[in-house]
Write a protein that holds these residues in place. Structure first.
Motif, short mmCIF file in Angstrom:
data_model
loop_
_atom_site.label_atom_id
_atom_site.label_comp_id
_atom_site.label_asym_id
_atom_site.label_seq_id
_atom_site.Cartn_x
_atom_site.Cartn_y
_atom_site.Cartn_z
N GLN A 1 -1.24 3.09 -1.54
CA GLN A 1 -1.65 1.74 -1.94
C GLN A 1 -0.50 0.77 -1.69
N PHE A 2 -0.79 -0.34 -1.05
CA PHE A 2 0.25 -1.31 -0.70
C PHE A 2 0.04 -2.63 -1.42
N GLU A 3 1.15 -3.36 -1.60
CA GLU A 3 1.13 -4.60 -2.37
C GLU A 3 2.13 -5.59 -1.80
N TYR A 4 2.04 -6.85 -2.25
CA TYR A 4 3.02 -7.86 -1.86
C TYR A 4 4.33 -7.61 -2.59
N MET A 5 5.38 -8.28 -2.18
CA MET A 5 6.70 -8.07 -2.75
C MET A 5 6.75 -8.42 -4.23
N ASN A 6 5.86 -9.30 -4.69
CA ASN A 6 5.84 -9.65 -6.11
C ASN A 6 4.98 -8.72 -6.95
N GLY A 7 4.44 -7.68 -6.30
CA GLY A 7 3.67 -6.67 -7.04
C GLY A 7 2.18 -6.90 -7.11
N THR A 8 1.67 -7.99 -6.54
CA THR A 8 0.23 -8.25 -6.58
C THR A 8 -0.48 -7.51 -5.44
N PRO A 9 -1.73 -7.12 -5.65
CA PRO A 9 -2.47 -6.37 -4.62
C PRO A 9 -2.72 -7.22 -3.37
N LEU A 10 -2.90 -6.55 -2.24
CA LEU A 10 -3.17 -7.26 -0.99
C LEU A 10 -4.57 -7.88 -1.02
N ASN A 11 -4.68 -9.12 -0.55
CA ASN A 11 -6.00 -9.75 -0.46
C ASN A 11 -6.44 -9.88 1.00
N TYR A 12 -5.58 -9.40 1.91
CA TYR A 12 -5.91 -9.40 3.34
C TYR A 12 -5.15 -8.25 3.99
N THR A 13 -5.81 -7.52 4.88
CA THR A 13 -5.16 -6.44 5.61
C THR A 13 -5.61 -6.46 7.06
N ASN A 14 -4.77 -5.87 7.91
CA ASN A 14 -5.11 -5.75 9.34
C ASN A 14 -4.54 -4.44 9.87
N TRP A 15 -4.85 -3.37 9.17
CA TRP A 15 -4.31 -2.05 9.51
C TRP A 15 -4.83 -1.58 10.88
N TYR A 16 -3.95 -0.89 11.59
CA TYR A 16 -4.37 -0.20 12.81
C TYR A 16 -5.28 0.96 12.41
N GLN A 17 -6.06 1.43 13.34
CA GLN A 17 -7.01 2.49 13.05
C GLN A 17 -6.32 3.73 12.43
N TYR A 18 -6.89 4.21 11.35
CA TYR A 18 -6.41 5.38 10.59
C TYR A 18 -5.10 5.13 9.83
N GLU A 19 -4.68 3.89 9.77
CA GLU A 19 -3.48 3.54 8.99
C GLU A 19 -3.91 2.86 7.68
N LEU B 1 6.99 -6.61 7.75
CA LEU B 1 6.24 -7.57 6.97
C LEU B 1 6.67 -7.49 5.51
N GLY B 2 6.41 -8.54 4.76
CA GLY B 2 6.77 -8.57 3.34
C GLY B 2 5.76 -7.83 2.48
N ILE B 3 5.55 -6.57 2.81
CA ILE B 3 4.58 -5.71 2.10
C ILE B 3 5.25 -4.36 1.86
N LYS B 4 4.96 -3.76 0.72
CA LYS B 4 5.57 -2.47 0.38
C LYS B 4 4.52 -1.57 -0.28
N GLU B 5 4.82 -0.29 -0.28
CA GLU B 5 3.92 0.66 -0.94
C GLU B 5 4.13 0.59 -2.45
N SER B 6 3.05 0.61 -3.19
CA SER B 6 3.14 0.56 -4.64
C SER B 6 3.48 1.94 -5.19
N GLU B 7 3.51 2.05 -6.51
CA GLU B 7 3.81 3.34 -7.13
C GLU B 7 2.71 4.35 -6.87
N THR B 8 1.53 3.86 -6.54
CA THR B 8 0.42 4.74 -6.18
C THR B 8 0.49 5.03 -4.69
N SER B 9 0.63 6.28 -4.31
CA SER B 9 0.76 6.66 -2.91
C SER B 9 -0.43 6.17 -2.09
#
Length: 219
Positions: A168-186, A158-166
């Motif tokens: 924490q994930f963000e979009y490719m343009n550096g903005t925070p995620l506004n929707y997530t669908n993580w598997y349990q414990y992820e 997916l077009g999502i990457k981990e930010s400089e903060t361990s």
């Protein structure tokens, strides 16, 4: 047999010429080199503008309301529609170049070439065709991406990457995620898994970026 129109023209000419010789009032000048077309124009005041053919004049073309006197470049509404059409056509052309599965979610077009590559290679493939890696920003888009994942029956980046903060994930343009669908414990990589994949059930998992996953682009 001579036509009725030709007979009328001959008779009218026969009347017109001697009348000019006598300087009849109300008639235009008749020169020595008057042509047939010129003669018809001279006879028009007598025989009417549609003689000898008696055809109705064609109506003038109607200009659509709102466009009179305005060049296309100055008609804002038309220009906006044209720009939007060109953008949508460009996105569709990019999707078609992948020559794979294509679907739609809202204004987004999603497509895959069916190839499994590393994250950087997948991102490069999408950008070369004018798009970027598929990035679900709501439930509808997540389901659309999942449809392609299910067709190939394999996980996709997916077009999502981990930010400089361990963690924490963000979009490719550096903005925070506004929707997530993580598997349990992820996510649980804690800085060691900087990319994100979609499982074949639609859930997300953080993953290393050098693994081979399905390429899905959005346009």
């Amino acid at each position: 047999m001579m036509s009725y129109s030709f007979c009328m023209l001959t008779a009218a000419a026969a009347l017109l010429v001697p009348c000019h010789a006598l300087n009849c009032p109300g008639l235009p000048e008749l020169s020595d080199n008057t042509t047939l077309g010129g003669l018809l124009r001279l006879l028009e005041p007598i025989l009417g503008p549609t003689w000898p053919f008696r055809r109705e004049k064609l109506p003038e073309p109607q200009v659509p309301m709102g466009l009179q006197g305005l060049p296309i470049s100055r008609n804002t509404e038309f220009s906006d529609v044209l720009v939007n059409f060109r953008q949508r056509l460009s996105r569709l052309e990019g999707a078609l170049t992948l020559n794979g599965k294509i679907t739609k979610a809202g204004e987004k077009i999603l497509a895959s070439n069916g190839k499994k590559v590393t994250f950087s290679s997948a991102l490069e493939s999408c950008e070369q065709t004018g798009g970027t890696l598929a990035t679900p920003m709501n439930k509808e888009e997540n389901k659309a991406i999942l449809r392609i994942v299910e067709q190939y029956n394999t996980n996709a980046y997916l077009g999502i990457k981990e930010s400089e903060t361990s963690g924490q994930f963000e979009y490719m343009n550096g903005t925070p995620l506004n929707y997530t669908n993580w598997y349990q414990y992820e996510p649980n990589g804690k800085g060691t898994e900087k990319c994100v994949e979609m499982y074949t059930n639609g859930n997300w998992n953080d993953r290393k970026c050098n693994l081979y996953r399905l390429t899905i682009c959005e346009f």
